[in-house]
Design a protein around this motif. Structure first.
Motif, PDB file in Angstrom:
ATOM      1  N   LEU A   1       4.469 -47.907  10.222  1.00 17.51           N
ATOM      2  CA  LEU A   1       5.726 -47.262  10.618  1.00 17.51           C
ATOM      3  C   LEU A   1       5.493 -45.814  11.053  1.00 17.51           C
ATOM      4  O   LEU A   1       6.146 -45.325  11.980  1.00 17.51           O
ATOM      5  CB  LEU A   1       6.755 -47.330   9.493  1.00 17.51           C
ATOM      6  CG  LEU A   1       7.358 -48.717   9.230  1.00 17.51           C
ATOM      7  CD1 LEU A   1       8.254 -48.677   7.996  1.00 17.51           C
ATOM      8  CD2 LEU A   1       8.122 -49.210  10.439  1.00 17.51           C
ATOM      9  N   ILE A   2       4.569 -45.155  10.394  1.00 14.86           N
ATOM     10  CA  ILE A   2       4.216 -43.787  10.813  1.00 14.86           C
ATOM     11  C   ILE A   2       3.653 -43.827  12.228  1.00 14.86           C
ATOM     12  O   ILE A   2       3.984 -42.995  13.076  1.00 14.86           O
ATOM     13  CB  ILE A   2       3.219 -43.143   9.824  1.00 14.86           C
ATOM     14  CG1 ILE A   2       3.903 -42.918   8.470  1.00 14.86           C
ATOM     15  CG2 ILE A   2       2.663 -41.829  10.387  1.00 14.86           C
ATOM     16  CD1 ILE A   2       2.959 -42.513   7.358  1.00 14.86           C
ATOM     17  N   GLY A   3       2.817 -44.825  12.503  1.00  8.72           N
ATOM     18  CA  GLY A   3       2.287 -45.001  13.856  1.00  8.72           C
ATOM     19  C   GLY A   3       3.386 -45.287  14.863  1.00  8.72           C
ATOM     20  O   GLY A   3       3.339 -44.818  16.006  1.00  8.72           O
ATOM     21  N   LEU A   4       4.387 -46.058  14.450  1.00  5.05           N
ATOM     22  CA  LEU A   4       5.527 -46.314  15.346  1.00  5.05           C
ATOM     23  C   LEU A   4       6.320 -45.036  15.591  1.00  5.05           C
ATOM     24  O   LEU A   4       6.882 -44.845  16.670  1.00  5.05           O
ATOM     25  CB  LEU A   4       6.423 -47.413  14.782  1.00  5.05           C
ATOM     26  CG  LEU A   4       5.828 -48.829  14.835  1.00  5.05           C
ATOM     27  CD1 LEU A   4       6.772 -49.818  14.151  1.00  5.05           C
ATOM     28  CD2 LEU A   4       5.531 -49.250  16.258  1.00  5.05           C
ATOM     29  N   GLY A   5       6.358 -44.149  14.586  1.00  2.00           N
ATOM     30  CA  GLY A   5       6.983 -42.836  14.781  1.00  2.00           C
ATOM     31  C   GLY A   5       6.246 -42.052  15.853  1.00  2.00           C
ATOM     32  O   GLY A   5       6.862 -41.367  16.679  1.00  2.00           O
ATOM     33  N   ALA A   6       4.917 -42.179  15.867  1.00  2.00           N
ATOM     34  CA  ALA A   6       4.120 -41.530  16.913  1.00  2.00           C
ATOM     35  C   ALA A   6       4.457 -42.113  18.275  1.00  2.00           C
ATOM     36  O   ALA A   6       4.604 -41.380  19.260  1.00  2.00           O
ATOM     37  CB  ALA A   6       2.628 -41.694  16.617  1.00  2.00           C
ATOM     38  N   LEU A   7       4.591 -43.434  18.337  1.00  2.00           N
ATOM     39  CA  LEU A   7       4.974 -44.098  19.589  1.00  2.00           C
ATOM     40  C   LEU A   7       6.327 -43.589  20.071  1.00  2.00           C
ATOM     41  O   LEU A   7       6.498 -43.262  21.251  1.00  2.00           O
ATOM     42  CB  LEU A   7       5.015 -45.616  19.398  1.00  2.00           C
ATOM     43  CG  LEU A   7       5.650 -46.445  20.520  1.00  2.00           C
ATOM     44  CD1 LEU A   7       4.923 -46.253  21.841  1.00  2.00           C
ATOM     45  CD2 LEU A   7       5.675 -47.915  20.130  1.00  2.00           C
ATOM     46  N   ALA A   8       7.293 -43.478  19.156  1.00  2.00           N
ATOM     47  CA  ALA A   8       8.627 -43.002  19.524  1.00  2.00           C
ATOM     48  C   ALA A   8       8.566 -41.569  20.054  1.00  2.00           C
ATOM     49  O   ALA A   8       9.194 -41.244  21.078  1.00  2.00           O
ATOM     50  CB  ALA A   8       9.573 -43.089  18.327  1.00  2.00           C
TER      51      ALA A   8
ATOM     52  N   VAL B   1      -9.604 -50.981  13.994  1.00  2.00           N
ATOM     53  CA  VAL B   1      -9.268 -50.317  12.724  1.00  2.00           C
ATOM     54  C   VAL B   1      -7.913 -50.770  12.193  1.00  2.00           C
ATOM     55  O   VAL B   1      -7.383 -50.176  11.257  1.00  2.00           O
ATOM     56  CB  VAL B   1      -9.324 -48.769  12.838  1.00  2.00           C
ATOM     57  CG1 VAL B   1     -10.735 -48.298  13.170  1.00  2.00           C
ATOM     58  CG2 VAL B   1      -8.302 -48.223  13.814  1.00  2.00           C
ATOM     59  N   HIS B   2      -7.356 -51.807  12.784  1.00  2.00           N
ATOM     60  CA  HIS B   2      -6.078 -52.389  12.352  1.00  2.00           C
ATOM     61  C   HIS B   2      -4.897 -51.434  12.499  1.00  2.00           C
ATOM     62  O   HIS B   2      -3.979 -51.449  11.687  1.00  2.00           O
ATOM     63  CB  HIS B   2      -6.154 -52.919  10.912  1.00  2.00           C
ATOM     64  CG  HIS B   2      -7.216 -53.938  10.721  1.00  2.00           C
ATOM     65  ND1 HIS B   2      -7.105 -55.225  11.182  1.00  2.00           N
ATOM     66  CD2 HIS B   2      -8.433 -53.859  10.123  1.00  2.00           C
ATOM     67  CE1 HIS B   2      -8.198 -55.894  10.872  1.00  2.00           C
ATOM     68  NE2 HIS B   2      -9.021 -55.096  10.242  1.00  2.00           N
ATOM     69  N   SER B   3      -4.931 -50.629  13.552  1.00  2.00           N
ATOM     70  CA  SER B   3      -3.795 -49.755  13.858  1.00  2.00           C
ATOM     71  C   SER B   3      -2.931 -50.482  14.889  1.00  2.00           C
ATOM     72  O   SER B   3      -3.046 -50.260  16.090  1.00  2.00           O
ATOM     73  CB  SER B   3      -4.279 -48.418  14.425  1.00  2.00           C
ATOM     74  OG  SER B   3      -3.181 -47.681  14.918  1.00  2.00           O
ATOM     75  N   TYR B   4      -2.084 -51.357  14.400  1.00  2.00           N
ATOM     76  CA  TYR B   4      -1.282 -52.180  15.299  1.00  2.00           C
ATOM     77  C   TYR B   4      -0.240 -51.356  16.044  1.00  2.00           C
ATOM     78  O   TYR B   4       0.049 -51.619  17.210  1.00  2.00           O
ATOM     79  CB  TYR B   4      -0.662 -53.341  14.533  1.00  2.00           C
ATOM     80  CG  TYR B   4      -1.740 -54.131  13.823  1.00  2.00           C
ATOM     81  CD1 TYR B   4      -2.743 -54.755  14.555  1.00  2.00           C
ATOM     82  CD2 TYR B   4      -1.797 -54.186  12.434  1.00  2.00           C
ATOM     83  CE1 TYR B   4      -3.765 -55.447  13.917  1.00  2.00           C
ATOM     84  CE2 TYR B   4      -2.814 -54.877  11.795  1.00  2.00           C
ATOM     85  CZ  TYR B   4      -3.799 -55.504  12.536  1.00  2.00           C
ATOM     86  OH  TYR B   4      -4.814 -56.165  11.911  1.00  2.00           O
ATOM     87  N   SER B   5       0.287 -50.338  15.404  1.00  2.00           N
ATOM     88  CA  SER B   5       1.230 -49.455  16.098  1.00  2.00           C
ATOM     89  C   SER B   5       0.495 -48.630  17.152  1.00  2.00           C
ATOM     90  O   SER B   5       1.032 -48.376  18.234  1.00  2.00           O
ATOM     91  CB  SER B   5       1.973 -48.568  15.104  1.00  2.00           C
ATOM     92  OG  SER B   5       1.060 -47.890  14.269  1.00  2.00           O
ATOM     93  N   GLY B   6      -0.741 -48.239  16.864  1.00  2.00           N
ATOM     94  CA  GLY B   6      -1.548 -47.542  17.862  1.00  2.00           C
ATOM     95  C   GLY B   6      -1.873 -48.457  19.031  1.00  2.00           C
ATOM     96  O   GLY B   6      -1.826 -48.042  20.192  1.00  2.00           O
ATOM     97  N   ALA B   7      -2.178 -49.723  18.726  1.00  2.00           N
ATOM     98  CA  ALA B   7      -2.471 -50.694  19.788  1.00  2.00           C
ATOM     99  C   ALA B   7      -1.242 -50.903  20.669  1.00  2.00           C
ATOM    100  O   ALA B   7      -1.358 -50.958  21.894  1.00  2.00           O
ATOM    101  CB  ALA B   7      -2.940 -52.017  19.176  1.00  2.00           C
ATOM    102  N   LEU B   8      -0.085 -51.007  20.047  1.00  2.00           N
ATOM    103  CA  LEU B   8       1.154 -51.172  20.814  1.00  2.00           C
ATOM    104  C   LEU B   8       1.373 -49.971  21.730  1.00  2.00           C
ATOM    105  O   LEU B   8       1.732 -50.120  22.912  1.00  2.00           O
ATOM    106  CB  LEU B   8       2.348 -51.359  19.877  1.00  2.00           C
ATOM    107  CG  LEU B   8       3.720 -51.492  20.543  1.00  2.00           C
ATOM    108  CD1 LEU B   8       3.761 -52.711  21.462  1.00  2.00           C
ATOM    109  CD2 LEU B   8       4.812 -51.579  19.484  1.00  2.00           C
TER     110      LEU B   8
END
Length: 187
Positions: free
Chosen positions: A25-32, A157-164
């Protein structure tokens, strides 16, 4: 064997844990924050939102144990600040670029555990091309190469939000290349 915090994927059991979901979710915050940066007017607002995205990614990668990913985002923020200072004080490009290249060199050396750890470093160096190039097509192709390297890293590295994030950046950049070519052909 991987040591925790050295670009090895955090052990994620099937189904994950509540903390693993929180890290994504933190990674999704980065995406946003990154997406919001594209809707800003003015260089300063764009930079603020992109630095917020990089800060979220620092936290995200740090929590999942992806050291070089986290450190590359620290250098991304420093790069933005240096190039902003360069613009303000009219420094030559190399005055800002040389310290950044040195930071990436030290980062690559410090965080190296496997070739995987070098992917974000190489991707970030390729991503610096816009500071030295004015041809829009070349910049977009470099961005797609950079995002593709990040994509490989984020999946490893299993960063799915980063991959998205990387998939969305690749697709939108590729789309803008196609639109640009169609407009050029129409003219």
């Amino acid at each position: 064997p991987c040591k925790r915090g050295a670009d090895c994927p955090a052990e994620i059991p099937i189904g994950g844990t509540h903390m693993d979901v929180f890290y994504q979710l933190i990674g999704l915050g980065a995406l946003a924050a990154m997406a919001l940066s594209f809707y800003q007017k003015g260089k300063r607002q764009i930079m603020v939102w992109q630095m917020a995205a990089f800060a979220c990614f620092i936290l995200h990668y740090g929590l999942i144990g992806a050291l070089s990913g986290a450190l590359c985002n620290v250098v991304q923020i420093l790069s933005m600040l240096l190039f902003a200072a360069r613009d303000r004080f009219h420094w030559p490009v190399l005055a800002a670029a040389i310290p950044i290249f040195l930071c990436y060199g030290v980062l690559g050396w410090y965080s190296y555990e496997s070739p995987l750890a070098l992917l974000p470093v190489i991707a970030s160096l390729i991503g610096m091309l816009p500071f030295f190039q004015s041809k829009e097509t070349v910049i977009k192709i470099a961005a797609m190469i950079s995002d593709s390297l990040w994509l490989i890293y984020t999946l490893a590295v299993h960063s799915y939000s980063g991959a998205l994030t990387n998939v969305l950046l690749i697709v939108t950049t590729f789309g803008s290349l196609l639109v640009g070519r169609k407009q050029n052909n129409a003219e």
